[in-house]
Design a protein around this motif. Structure first.
Motif, PDB file in Angstrom:
ATOM      1  N   VAL A 111      -0.182  12.899  -2.710  1.00  0.00           N
ATOM      2  CA  VAL A 111       0.923  12.886  -3.668  1.00  0.00           C
ATOM      3  C   VAL A 111       0.806  11.831  -4.775  1.00  0.00           C
ATOM      4  CG1 VAL A 111       2.566  13.888  -2.020  1.00  0.00           C
ATOM      5  CG2 VAL A 111       2.363  11.391  -2.200  1.00  0.00           C
ATOM      6  N   GLY A 112      -0.026  10.814  -4.538  1.00  0.00           N
ATOM      7  CA  GLY A 112      -0.069   9.783  -5.562  1.00  0.00           C
ATOM      8  C   GLY A 112      -1.307   8.915  -5.500  1.00  0.00           C
ATOM      9  N   TYR A 113      -1.600   8.297  -6.630  1.00  0.00           N
ATOM     10  CA  TYR A 113      -2.716   7.355  -6.700  1.00  0.00           C
ATOM     11  C   TYR A 113      -2.219   6.090  -7.390  1.00  0.00           C
ATOM     12  CZ  TYR A 113      -7.073   5.143  -8.042  1.00  0.00           C
ATOM     13  OH  TYR A 113      -8.079   4.225  -8.223  1.00  0.00           O
ATOM     14  N   LEU A 114      -2.347   4.959  -6.688  1.00  0.00           N
ATOM     15  CA  LEU A 114      -1.854   3.687  -7.227  1.00  0.00           C
ATOM     16  C   LEU A 114      -2.970   2.652  -7.211  1.00  0.00           C
ATOM     17  CD1 LEU A 114       1.549   3.486  -5.285  1.00  0.00           C
ATOM     18  CD2 LEU A 114       1.240   4.012  -7.722  1.00  0.00           C
ATOM     19  N   GLU A 115      -3.063   1.904  -8.290  1.00  0.00           N
ATOM     20  CA  GLU A 115      -4.007   0.786  -8.314  1.00  0.00           C
ATOM     21  C   GLU A 115      -3.216  -0.512  -8.328  1.00  0.00           C
ATOM     22  OE1 GLU A 115      -7.978   2.699 -10.282  1.00  0.00           O
ATOM     23  OE2 GLU A 115      -6.716   1.490 -11.607  1.00  0.00           O
ATOM     24  N   PHE A 116      -3.595  -1.408  -7.438  1.00  0.00           N
ATOM     25  CA  PHE A 116      -2.970  -2.730  -7.373  1.00  0.00           C
ATOM     26  C   PHE A 116      -4.009  -3.793  -7.671  1.00  0.00           C
ATOM     27  CE2 PHE A 116      -0.710  -0.209  -4.024  1.00  0.00           C
ATOM     28  CZ  PHE A 116       0.451  -0.009  -4.742  1.00  0.00           C
ATOM     29  N   GLN A 117      -3.598  -4.732  -8.522  1.00  0.00           N
ATOM     30  CA  GLN A 117      -4.494  -5.826  -8.852  1.00  0.00           C
ATOM     31  C   GLN A 117      -3.691  -7.125  -8.763  1.00  0.00           C
ATOM     32  OE1 GLN A 117      -6.097  -5.563 -12.844  1.00  0.00           O
ATOM     33  NE2 GLN A 117      -8.040  -6.455 -12.196  1.00  0.00           N
ATOM     34  N   PHE A 118      -4.330  -8.174  -8.301  1.00  0.00           N
ATOM     35  CA  PHE A 118      -3.651  -9.459  -8.124  1.00  0.00           C
ATOM     36  C   PHE A 118      -4.388 -10.514  -8.936  1.00  0.00           C
ATOM     37  CE2 PHE A 118      -2.636  -6.798  -4.547  1.00  0.00           C
ATOM     38  CZ  PHE A 118      -1.288  -7.031  -4.348  1.00  0.00           C
ATOM     39  N   GLU A 119      -3.631 -11.378  -9.593  1.00  0.00           N
ATOM     40  CA  GLU A 119      -4.257 -12.311 -10.540  1.00  0.00           C
ATOM     41  C   GLU A 119      -5.203 -13.299  -9.870  1.00  0.00           C
ATOM     42  OE1 GLU A 119      -1.075 -13.779 -13.048  1.00  0.00           O
ATOM     43  OE2 GLU A 119      -0.997 -11.889 -14.155  1.00  0.00           O
ATOM     44  N   TYR A 120      -5.081 -13.472  -8.550  1.00  0.00           N
ATOM     45  CA  TYR A 120      -6.007 -14.384  -7.873  1.00  0.00           C
ATOM     46  C   TYR A 120      -7.407 -13.800  -7.750  1.00  0.00           C
ATOM     47  CZ  TYR A 120      -4.412 -11.707  -3.751  1.00  0.00           C
ATOM     48  OH  TYR A 120      -4.055 -10.698  -2.893  1.00  0.00           O
ATOM     49  N   ASP A 121      -7.553 -12.508  -7.982  1.00  0.00           N
ATOM     50  CA  ASP A 121      -8.885 -11.906  -7.945  1.00  0.00           C
ATOM     51  C   ASP A 121      -8.939 -10.703  -8.874  1.00  0.00           C
ATOM     52  OD1 ASP A 121     -11.374 -10.985  -7.493  1.00  0.00           O
ATOM     53  OD2 ASP A 121     -11.116 -10.581  -5.360  1.00  0.00           O
ATOM     54  N   MET A 122      -9.196 -10.982 -10.149  1.00  0.00           N
ATOM     55  CA  MET A 122      -9.156  -9.919 -11.147  1.00  0.00           C
ATOM     56  C   MET A 122     -10.347  -8.961 -11.050  1.00  0.00           C
ATOM     57  SD  MET A 122      -6.314 -10.129 -12.730  1.00  0.00           S
ATOM     58  CE  MET A 122      -6.417  -9.300 -14.319  1.00  0.00           C
ATOM     59  N   ASN A 123     -11.320  -9.268 -10.198  1.00  0.00           N
ATOM     60  CA  ASN A 123     -12.467  -8.365 -10.039  1.00  0.00           C
ATOM     61  C   ASN A 123     -12.197  -7.232  -9.066  1.00  0.00           C
ATOM     62  OD1 ASN A 123     -14.311  -9.535 -11.786  1.00  0.00           O
ATOM     63  ND2 ASN A 123     -14.698 -11.173 -10.298  1.00  0.00           N
ATOM     64  N   ASP A 124     -11.087  -7.335  -8.363  1.00  0.00           N
ATOM     65  CA  ASP A 124     -10.821  -6.433  -7.255  1.00  0.00           C
ATOM     66  C   ASP A 124      -9.606  -5.556  -7.545  1.00  0.00           C
ATOM     67  OD1 ASP A 124     -11.915  -7.204  -4.171  1.00  0.00           O
ATOM     68  OD2 ASP A 124     -10.381  -5.650  -4.385  1.00  0.00           O
ATOM     69  N   ILE A 125      -9.742  -4.255  -7.324  1.00  0.00           N
ATOM     70  CA  ILE A 125      -8.601  -3.343  -7.452  1.00  0.00           C
ATOM     71  C   ILE A 125      -8.430  -2.607  -6.134  1.00  0.00           C
ATOM     72  CG2 ILE A 125      -7.821  -1.198  -8.528  1.00  0.00           C
ATOM     73  CD1 ILE A 125      -8.666  -2.234 -11.165  1.00  0.00           C
ATOM     74  N   MET A 126      -7.200  -2.589  -5.625  1.00  0.00           N
ATOM     75  CA  MET A 126      -6.904  -1.812  -4.417  1.00  0.00           C
ATOM     76  C   MET A 126      -6.575  -0.392  -4.866  1.00  0.00           C
ATOM     77  SD  MET A 126      -4.468  -4.446  -2.301  1.00  0.00           S
ATOM     78  CE  MET A 126      -4.698  -3.745  -0.677  1.00  0.00           C
ATOM     79  N   ALA A 127      -7.506   0.500  -4.686  1.00  0.00           N
ATOM     80  CA  ALA A 127      -7.336   1.897  -5.095  1.00  0.00           C
ATOM     81  C   ALA A 127      -6.690   2.647  -3.937  1.00  0.00           C
ATOM     82  CB  ALA A 127      -8.693   2.501  -5.447  1.00  0.00           C
ATOM     83  N   THR A 128      -5.386   2.870  -4.079  1.00  0.00           N
ATOM     84  CA  THR A 128      -4.579   3.327  -2.944  1.00  0.00           C
ATOM     85  C   THR A 128      -4.168   4.790  -3.117  1.00  0.00           C
ATOM     86  OG1 THR A 128      -3.760   1.064  -2.676  1.00  0.00           O
ATOM     87  CG2 THR A 128      -2.497   2.811  -1.607  1.00  0.00           C
ATOM     88  N   HIS A 129      -4.603   5.612  -2.187  1.00  0.00           N
ATOM     89  CA  HIS A 129      -4.288   7.044  -2.209  1.00  0.00           C
ATOM     90  C   HIS A 129      -3.085   7.286  -1.307  1.00  0.00           C
ATOM     91  CE1 HIS A 129      -7.972   8.311  -4.389  1.00  0.00           C
ATOM     92  NE2 HIS A 129      -8.365   7.123  -3.954  1.00  0.00           N
ATOM     93  N   VAL A 130      -2.042   7.870  -1.904  1.00  0.00           N
ATOM     94  CA  VAL A 130      -0.763   8.003  -1.201  1.00  0.00           C
ATOM     95  C   VAL A 130      -0.590   9.431  -0.690  1.00  0.00           C
ATOM     96  CG1 VAL A 130       1.725   7.569  -1.349  1.00  0.00           C
ATOM     97  CG2 VAL A 130       0.154   6.304  -2.852  1.00  0.00           C
ATOM     98  N   PHE A 131      -0.189   9.541   0.567  1.00  0.00           N
ATOM     99  CA  PHE A 131      -0.023  10.844   1.215  1.00  0.00           C
ATOM    100  C   PHE A 131       1.367  10.958   1.824  1.00  0.00           C
ATOM    101  CE2 PHE A 131      -4.490   9.732   1.389  1.00  0.00           C
ATOM    102  CZ  PHE A 131      -5.133  10.911   1.031  1.00  0.00           C
ATOM    103  N   CYS A 132       1.850  12.205   1.920  1.00  0.00           N
ATOM    104  CA  CYS A 132       3.064  12.493   2.681  1.00  0.00           C
ATOM    105  C   CYS A 132       2.730  13.452   3.801  1.00  0.00           C
ATOM    106  CB  CYS A 132       4.133  13.132   1.793  1.00  0.00           C
ATOM    107  SG  CYS A 132       4.909  11.967   0.683  1.00  0.00           S
ATOM    108  N   ALA A 133       3.478  13.354   4.880  1.00  0.00           N
ATOM    109  CA  ALA A 133       3.348  14.293   5.994  1.00  0.00           C
ATOM    110  C   ALA A 133       4.746  14.678   6.447  1.00  0.00           C
ATOM    111  CB  ALA A 133       2.583  13.646   7.144  1.00  0.00           C
ATOM    112  N   ASP A 134       4.966  15.975   6.651  1.00  0.00           N
ATOM    113  CA  ASP A 134       6.293  16.449   7.042  1.00  0.00           C
ATOM    114  C   ASP A 134       6.327  16.923   8.482  1.00  0.00           C
ATOM    115  OD1 ASP A 134       7.170  15.877   4.488  1.00  0.00           O
ATOM    116  OD2 ASP A 134       6.531  17.833   3.741  1.00  0.00           O
ATOM    117  N   GLU A 135       5.231  16.786   9.180  1.00  0.00           N
ATOM    118  CA  GLU A 135       5.214  17.075  10.615  1.00  0.00           C
ATOM    119  C   GLU A 135       4.216  16.142  11.280  1.00  0.00           C
ATOM    120  OE1 GLU A 135       2.654  20.962   9.425  1.00  0.00           O
ATOM    121  OE2 GLU A 135       4.683  20.436   8.836  1.00  0.00           O
ATOM    122  N   TYR A 136       4.440  15.907  12.539  1.00  0.00           N
ATOM    123  CA  TYR A 136       3.524  15.040  13.279  1.00  0.00           C
ATOM    124  C   TYR A 136       3.565  15.436  14.740  1.00  0.00           C
ATOM    125  CZ  TYR A 136       7.779  12.558  14.671  1.00  0.00           C
ATOM    126  OH  TYR A 136       9.012  12.244  15.176  1.00  0.00           O
TER     127      TYR A 136
END
Ligand code: 6U4
Ligand code: NA
Ligand code: NA
Length: 159
Positions: free
Chosen positions: A68-93
């Motif tokens: 459902v989504g793609y988010l990139e997070f970056q923190f100023e303490y390490d500008m070389n690194d990006i957390m490439a976060t793939h977001v999922f939903c599940a409606d059953e388990y």
């Protein structure tokens, strides 16, 4: 620039309008409520990583994950690194949701999501999770991991 892959999974109870969050007891994002998820291992697909983390963190097995989504997070303490976060939903388990050493899972009503105890970006995009829309975003945080310096966020037609 290094993009490291992460998964982030929200289990929804569509009928009762509830979403499962996990209280992180240790590690990155400690004491925050968030989806399940974590680093994608080099020998697995992103979706397999999402499934594995859900099982490890809350003991649930997920079959039909929706990307459902793609988010990139970056923190100023390490500008070389990006957390490439793939977001999922599940409606059953399957299996029984249970607390683990890392996570205390809990259901929240859609209108009682505890944004003040979550990552600061979550309140910007969480409505997409609840309304079945696809989204992409980028958030730059100060080194305190609390202050957002810059962000971009868009609904998209496809990911
Ligand atoms: P360890 O304990 O090293 O095995 P692992 O479970 O692999 O950790 P973890 O928990 O550090 O990974 O992964 C970070 C999780 O936090 C991922 O699901 C992505 C998520 N995350 C990181 N920054 C976030 C942010 N700003 N907002 C958000 N989720 C974030 O909603
Ligand atoms: Na994790
Ligand atoms: Na984990």
């Amino acid at each position: 620039m290094i993009r490291r892959l992460y998964s982030l999974v929200f289990i929804r109870d569509i009928l009762n309008r509830k979403v499962l969050l996990g209280f992180k007891k240790r590690g990155f994002g400690k004491f925050k409520w968030n989806g399940l998820g974590g680093k994608v291992h080099s020998d697995e697909s992103i979706i397999d990583g999402a499934r594995r983390e859900a099982k490890e963190e809350a003991c649930v097995e997920l079959e039909n994950l929706k990307y459902v989504g793609y988010l990139e997070f970056q923190f100023e303490y390490d500008m070389n690194d990006i957390m490439a976060t793939h977001v999922f939903c599940a409606d059953e388990y399957s299996g029984e949701i249970a607390e683990t050493e890392e996570i205390r899972p809990q259901w929240f009503d859609y209108d009682k999501v505890p944004f003040d105890k979550m990552w600061k970006d979550d309140k910007f995009w969480f409505h997409y999770i609840l309304s079945n829309k696809l989204f992409k975003g980028f958030f730059l945080f100060q080194s305190d991991q609390e202050t957002i310096t810059h962000y971009e966020l868009n609904e998209v037609d496809k990911l």
